[in-house]
Design a protein around this motif. Structure first.
Motif, PDB file in Angstrom:
ATOM      1  N   MET A 242       2.332   6.774  -6.785  1.00 35.31           N
ATOM      2  CA  MET A 242       1.321   7.753  -7.200  1.00 35.31           C
ATOM      3  C   MET A 242       1.790   9.171  -6.907  1.00 35.31           C
ATOM      4  SD  MET A 242      -2.287   5.843  -6.235  1.00 35.31           S
ATOM      5  CE  MET A 242      -3.055   7.372  -5.878  1.00 35.31           C
ATOM      6  N   SER A 243       2.407   9.382  -5.755  1.00 31.43           N
ATOM      7  CA  SER A 243       2.902  10.698  -5.382  1.00 31.43           C
ATOM      8  C   SER A 243       4.005  11.150  -6.340  1.00 31.43           C
ATOM      9  CB  SER A 243       3.421  10.659  -3.945  1.00 31.43           C
ATOM     10  OG  SER A 243       3.962  11.896  -3.588  1.00 31.43           O
ATOM     11  N   GLU A 244       4.927  10.234  -6.668  1.00 25.28           N
ATOM     12  CA  GLU A 244       5.993  10.560  -7.615  1.00 25.28           C
ATOM     13  C   GLU A 244       5.428  10.880  -8.993  1.00 25.28           C
ATOM     14  OE1 GLU A 244       8.489   7.087  -7.340  1.00 25.28           O
ATOM     15  OE2 GLU A 244       9.438   7.781  -5.482  1.00 25.28           O
TER      16      GLU A 244
ATOM     17  N   ARG B 119       0.836  -1.205   0.000  1.00 29.82           N
ATOM     18  CA  ARG B 119       0.000   0.000   0.000  1.00 29.82           C
ATOM     19  C   ARG B 119       0.874   1.260   0.000  1.00 29.82           C
ATOM     20  NH1 ARG B 119      -5.434   1.262   1.902  1.00 29.82           N
ATOM     21  NH2 ARG B 119      -5.423   3.329   2.843  1.00 29.82           N
ATOM     22  N   LEU B 120       1.892   1.269   0.865  1.00 28.69           N
ATOM     23  CA  LEU B 120       2.805   2.418   0.927  1.00 28.69           C
ATOM     24  C   LEU B 120       3.579   2.583  -0.377  1.00 28.69           C
ATOM     25  CD1 LEU B 120       4.112   1.976   4.580  1.00 28.69           C
ATOM     26  CD2 LEU B 120       2.792   3.923   3.714  1.00 28.69           C
ATOM     27  N   ASP B 121       4.006   1.463  -0.971  1.00 32.18           N
ATOM     28  CA  ASP B 121       4.709   1.518  -2.260  1.00 32.18           C
ATOM     29  C   ASP B 121       3.812   2.145  -3.333  1.00 32.18           C
ATOM     30  OD1 ASP B 121       6.979   0.312  -1.181  1.00 32.18           O
ATOM     31  OD2 ASP B 121       6.515  -1.678  -1.996  1.00 32.18           O
ATOM     32  N   ARG B 122       2.549   1.730  -3.380  1.00 29.41           N
ATOM     33  CA  ARG B 122       1.616   2.290  -4.374  1.00 29.41           C
ATOM     34  C   ARG B 122       1.413   3.786  -4.153  1.00 29.41           C
ATOM     35  NH1 ARG B 122      -1.183  -2.396  -3.132  1.00 29.41           N
ATOM     36  NH2 ARG B 122      -2.776  -1.223  -2.014  1.00 29.41           N
ATOM     37  N   LYS B 123       1.261   4.189  -2.893  1.00 26.90           N
ATOM     38  CA  LYS B 123       1.086   5.609  -2.586  1.00 26.90           C
ATOM     39  C   LYS B 123       2.317   6.414  -3.001  1.00 26.90           C
ATOM     40  CE  LYS B 123      -0.621   6.689   1.490  1.00 26.90           C
ATOM     41  NZ  LYS B 123      -0.984   6.644   2.927  1.00 26.90           N
ATOM     42  N   LYS B 124       3.489   5.851  -2.771  1.00 31.11           N
ATOM     43  CA  LYS B 124       4.740   6.534  -3.130  1.00 31.11           C
ATOM     44  C   LYS B 124       4.836   6.710  -4.643  1.00 31.11           C
ATOM     45  CE  LYS B 124       9.715   6.161  -2.428  1.00 31.11           C
ATOM     46  NZ  LYS B 124      10.793   5.336  -1.907  1.00 31.11           N
TER      47      LYS B 124
ATOM     48  N   LEU C 221       4.061  14.871 -13.153  1.00 30.97           N
ATOM     49  CA  LEU C 221       3.010  15.490 -13.954  1.00 30.97           C
ATOM     50  C   LEU C 221       2.967  17.000 -13.711  1.00 30.97           C
ATOM     51  CD1 LEU C 221       0.709  15.031 -15.948  1.00 30.97           C
ATOM     52  CD2 LEU C 221      -0.788  14.601 -13.988  1.00 30.97           C
ATOM     53  N   LYS C 222       3.071  17.416 -12.449  1.00 34.99           N
ATOM     54  CA  LYS C 222       3.079  18.842 -12.128  1.00 34.99           C
ATOM     55  C   LYS C 222       4.254  19.540 -12.802  1.00 34.99           C
ATOM     56  CE  LYS C 222       0.913  18.589  -7.582  1.00 34.99           C
ATOM     57  NZ  LYS C 222       1.151  18.723  -6.132  1.00 34.99           N
ATOM     58  N   LYS C 223       5.436  18.921 -12.741  1.00 36.17           N
ATOM     59  CA  LYS C 223       6.621  19.505 -13.378  1.00 36.17           C
ATOM     60  C   LYS C 223       6.415  19.641 -14.879  1.00 36.17           C
ATOM     61  CE  LYS C 223       9.936  17.848  -9.957  1.00 36.17           C
ATOM     62  NZ  LYS C 223      10.974  16.852  -9.672  1.00 36.17           N
TER      63      LYS C 223
END
Length: 154
Positions: A129-131, A122-127, A136-138
């Motif tokens: 997605m955050s990356e 779960r933490l790996d998936r969240k990481k 995408l923002k950049k």
């Protein structure tokens, strides 16, 4: 490596939990221990954990109340609850509080390892997605001047 805090009001259980498993083998390191929910909340800002494993029954601030406070103030921290109670009401309250794992005592080492693996996934998936969101923002920021130039000058 994900950081975690172990919380239980019984020092013997805290010490045995710290040693029962080779945490690093499963992608976690114990960055702190706490004997109360209040102590967990005090340690979060300085330790910045990814996971809290807490006993459900602790004085003053129980594990369910702690999970609610963490969910409200630190939504990126995952919470797993250990309980000596295999009752539906406790589990239901834990789910409402945003707990990702509800483990009953006494638990087998294999059950804890399986829960850790689920939390790590779960933490790996969240990481990831955050990356992806940051990338995408950049990319959007890079495209803004080009779009402005085409729209206003073209």
């Amino acid at each position: 490596m994900y950081k975690m805090i172990l919380a239980d009001d019984e020092l013997v259980i805290l010490k045995s939990m710290s040693k029962i498993i080779e945490w690093t083998k499963y992608g976690f390191m114990v960055c702190g221990v706490a004997e109360s929910g209040e102590e967990v909340l005090e340690k979060i800002p300085s330790l910045n954990p990814d996971l809290i494993i807490t006993d459900v029954m602790m004085p003053r601030l129980n594990g369910i109340e702690l999970a609610k406070k963490i969910r409200d103030k630190y939504p990126n921290i995952e919470v797993a609850v250990l309980s000596g109670y295999d009752e539906f009401d406790y589990a239901q309250s834990a789910i409402r509080a945003g707990v990702v794992e509800y483990l009953t005592k006494p638990m087998k080492k294999e059950e804890l390892i399986a829960a850790l693996e689920r939390v790590k996934n779960r933490l790996d998936r969240k990481k990831i997605m955050s990356e992806n969101m940051e990338n995408l923002k950049k990319e959007v920021q890079k495209q803004i001047p080009i779009v402005k130039n085409q729209y206003f000058c073209g």
